[in-house]
Write a protein that holds these residues in place. Structure first.
Motif, short mmCIF file in Angstrom:
data_model
loop_
_atom_site.label_atom_id
_atom_site.label_comp_id
_atom_site.label_asym_id
_atom_site.label_seq_id
_atom_site.Cartn_x
_atom_site.Cartn_y
_atom_site.Cartn_z
N GLN A 38 -12.87 4.49 -50.94
CA GLN A 38 -11.72 4.68 -50.05
C GLN A 38 -11.58 6.15 -49.66
O GLN A 38 -11.25 6.45 -48.51
N ARG A 39 -11.81 7.07 -50.60
CA ARG A 39 -11.75 8.49 -50.27
C ARG A 39 -12.82 8.87 -49.26
O ARG A 39 -12.57 9.63 -48.33
N GLY A 42 -11.77 7.55 -45.86
CA GLY A 42 -10.70 8.38 -45.32
C GLY A 42 -11.22 9.72 -44.82
O GLY A 42 -10.78 10.21 -43.76
N CYS A 75 -15.38 5.95 -38.93
CA CYS A 75 -15.40 4.79 -39.83
C CYS A 75 -16.65 3.94 -39.61
O CYS A 75 -17.24 3.43 -40.57
#
Length: 86
Positions: A38-39, A42, A75
């Motif tokens: 997730q980091r 992000g 992303c």
């Protein structure tokens, strides 16, 4: 009490606790890996925003639109690189 009997008693007493500790350790490892992904996702999105916003401003487009496109591109690049690593 003989040594073998003492070991059998201690393993019978501590086996459930050790198993619970190992299970919790495995769960924590899975959660840590999820947070790391997730980091990374992000960070990729943030880099996309930081590149897309000014690029849109230079080309005369809306800064917000460029930031959104940059975030989507960041992303997508992250997803592609994650897929390629596996």
């Amino acid at each position: 009490m003989e040594k073998q009997q003492a070991e059998a008693v201690s393993s019978a007493l501590f086996a459930p606790e050790l198993q619970a500790q190992q299970q919790r350790s495995a769960q924590l490892a899975v959660a840590a890996a999820r947070r790391a992904r997730q980091r990374q996702r992000g960070a990729s999105a943030l880099v996309g925003v930081l590149v897309g916003g000014p690029l849109a401003w230079v080309t005369g487009a809306s800064i917000g639109y460029g930031a959104l496109l940059g975030m989507a591109a960041g992303c997508a690049l992250h997803a592609a690189s994650s897929f390629a690593r596996r």
